[in-house]
Design an enzyme around this catalytic site. Structure first.
Site, short mmCIF file in Angstrom:
data_model
loop_
_atom_site.label_atom_id
_atom_site.label_comp_id
_atom_site.label_asym_id
_atom_site.label_seq_id
_atom_site.Cartn_x
_atom_site.Cartn_y
_atom_site.Cartn_z
N GLY A 11 0.85 -1.20 0.00
CA GLY A 11 0.00 0.00 0.00
C GLY A 11 0.88 1.24 0.00
O GLY A 11 1.97 1.22 0.57
N ARG A 77 0.16 -4.48 -5.95
CA ARG A 77 0.41 -5.85 -5.49
C ARG A 77 0.89 -6.63 -6.73
O ARG A 77 0.52 -6.29 -7.86
CB ARG A 77 -0.86 -6.51 -4.94
CG ARG A 77 -1.70 -5.60 -4.05
CD ARG A 77 -1.25 -5.56 -2.62
NE ARG A 77 -2.01 -4.54 -1.89
CZ ARG A 77 -1.66 -4.01 -0.72
NH1 ARG A 77 -0.56 -4.39 -0.12
NH2 ARG A 77 -2.40 -3.12 -0.14
N ASP A 108 5.62 -5.61 5.32
CA ASP A 108 5.99 -6.98 5.60
C ASP A 108 6.03 -7.87 4.34
O ASP A 108 7.00 -8.59 4.08
CB ASP A 108 4.94 -7.45 6.62
CG ASP A 108 4.92 -8.91 6.84
OD1 ASP A 108 5.90 -9.40 7.39
OD2 ASP A 108 3.92 -9.56 6.46
N THR A 130 4.90 1.57 5.51
CA THR A 130 3.53 1.07 5.67
C THR A 130 2.89 1.85 6.80
O THR A 130 3.52 2.06 7.83
CB THR A 130 3.49 -0.44 5.97
OG1 THR A 130 2.17 -0.77 6.45
CG2 THR A 130 4.50 -0.89 7.00
N ASP A 132 0.60 0.83 8.59
CA ASP A 132 0.12 -0.09 9.63
C ASP A 132 1.03 -0.20 10.85
O ASP A 132 0.59 -0.57 11.92
CB ASP A 132 -0.05 -1.49 9.04
CG ASP A 132 -1.24 -1.58 8.11
OD1 ASP A 132 -2.04 -0.62 8.09
OD2 ASP A 132 -1.37 -2.59 7.39
N ASP A 134 3.23 -2.51 11.38
CA ASP A 134 3.15 -3.91 11.82
C ASP A 134 4.47 -4.65 11.67
O ASP A 134 4.51 -5.88 11.69
CB ASP A 134 2.03 -4.65 11.06
CG ASP A 134 2.20 -4.57 9.55
OD1 ASP A 134 3.09 -3.84 9.08
OD2 ASP A 134 1.43 -5.24 8.84
N ARG A 176 -5.59 -3.62 9.13
CA ARG A 176 -6.23 -4.91 8.85
C ARG A 176 -5.93 -5.93 9.93
O ARG A 176 -6.79 -6.66 10.37
CB ARG A 176 -5.80 -5.44 7.48
CG ARG A 176 -6.58 -4.87 6.34
CD ARG A 176 -6.03 -5.35 5.02
NE ARG A 176 -4.67 -4.88 4.84
CZ ARG A 176 -3.80 -5.36 3.97
NH1 ARG A 176 -4.15 -6.33 3.17
NH2 ARG A 176 -2.58 -4.88 3.87
#
Ligand code: ATP
Length: 347
Positions: A11, A77, A108, A130, A132, A134, A176
């Site tokens: 993303g 992607r 990731d 990212t 996120d 994460d 997510r």
């Protein structure tokens, strides 16, 4: 002269352009020509025309895009890249361009792609990009700070109106599998309830009970911050059956922020309203925090490749930019900040 490449994948996240520009600046300083790979790993596997797959990077153009949101190189992607055949194709393509190393900016998944190319003999350096947050090995990633600041601005505005109208609010933010944006937003805005995917079997009835208590105590603008991935980990609850006596239901409509808000509304007897922050979290200009991380990370990435070192990822630990082997970094499992989650949801 060693030639290197840079790509953005996964993303898009604020700060990707700043990182690409800084990679371009430091590679120019190091005397290493830079090739920009377009559309993530797609640009390496011959999926598009050469023009749409890679470009020689001009520092002048890049200086103009450094503070722009999105990614100049585009991102996408690339499902083929899970296959060894395409990873080999990518490495052969890079070698055909005389490229000695690649800076991969992504999350990731993108780092798994980078890891695969490292194993095939193409040195790669990962820069975490990212929203996120994460990637457990690093305290932050490009875009996280910006995304949180966008959410905080939005939640503060929503809470001002919620206060005026005595209406609780439910605000959905991105995340997510990782609730870091939701938790940082809740902490920074005084939001009283946070719901995240890391908590398995969270109970919507308990959320409703807590919201009702808050409102009865006079906190009529109580705010629920929910991470978009949280619906999939909630305790099974037939929201359509619950909502049928109150409102129109659509057969098969999954739980989402609208339905969650309706459940809370009818369960608490309030006029709870919902908002989704959405893409504005990703498409915002990077904060100074993200841009300065992009600067240091890019410098470190180029220096490593200049020395012929690959297979590393850049991150932040104890507030300092550092690097570590990609194989080790990818083994570090995310740790949920349970204490923070409990503190937000207390009182
Ligand atoms: P974000 O956090 O924004 O989702 P991400 O980098 O984790 O970023 P993914 O969609 O998971 O995003 O991965 C981006 C791309 O990386 C994939 O489309 C694919 O090309 C590549 N990739 C992901 N996982 C692997 C893997 N196990 N092996 C090889 N390549 C992978």
């Amino acid at each position: 002269m060693k030639k290197i490449a840079v790509l953005t994948s996964g993303g898009d996240s604020p700060g990707m352009n700043a990182a690409v520009m800084e990679v371009s600046r430091f590679s120019a300083l190091a005397g290493m020509p830079l090739v920009g790979i377009k559309r993530g790993f797609n640009g390496l596997i011959g999926k598009f025309s050469p023009k749409d797959s890679y470009t020689h990077m001009e520092l002048d153009t890049l200086l103009d895009i450094a503070d722009q949101p999105g990614t100049y190189l585009r991102t996408a992607r690339c499902t083929e890249f899970y296959e060894p055949e395409y990873q080999e194709k990518a490495v052969a393509f890079l070698k055909s361009l005389d490229i000695a190393g690649v800076v991969v900016i992504g999350g990731d998944g993108s780092f798994h792609g980078a890891q695969a190319m490292c194993r095939l003999g193409m040195p790669c350096i990962g820069i975490p990009g990212t929203i996120d947050n994460d990637l457990e090995y690093s305290e932050t990633s490009l875009g996280f700070d910006t995304a949180v600041n966008v959410c905080v601005d939005a939640v503060r505005s929503i809470r001002a109106t919620s206060r005026s109208h005595d209406r609780p609010a439910v605000v959905e933010v991105m995340g997510r599998n990782c609730g870091d944006i939701a938790m940082a937003t809740a902490m920074s805005t005084g939001s009283e309830i946070v719901v995240v995917p890391e908590v398995k079997n969270w109970d919507v009835m308990k959320v409703a009970k807590r919201l009702k208590e808050l409102v009865e105590r006079g906190n009529t603008r109580a705010t629920v911050v929910v991470a978009e991935g949280a619906y999939k980990t909630m305790k099974p609850f037939d929201h359509n059956k619950f909502l049928a006596p109150y409102t129109k239901v659509y057969e098969g409509e999954p739980m989402n922020v609208r339905r969650l808000t309706h459940v809370l509304r009818y369960k608490t007897g309030t006029e709870a309203r919902y908002n989704t922050i959405g893409y504005t979290q990703r498409g915002h200009e990077p904060t100074a925090h993200d841009s300065s991380f992009a600067f240091e990370a890019a410098y470190m990435a180029v220096e490593l490749l200049k020395k012929g070192i690959g297979n590393e990822v850049i991150g932040v630990r104890n507030g300092r930019v550092f690097h570590m082997p990609i194989d080790k970094a990818m083994l570090i499992k995310p740790k949920f900040k349970r204490k923070i989650y409990e503190l937000i949801n207390s009182l």
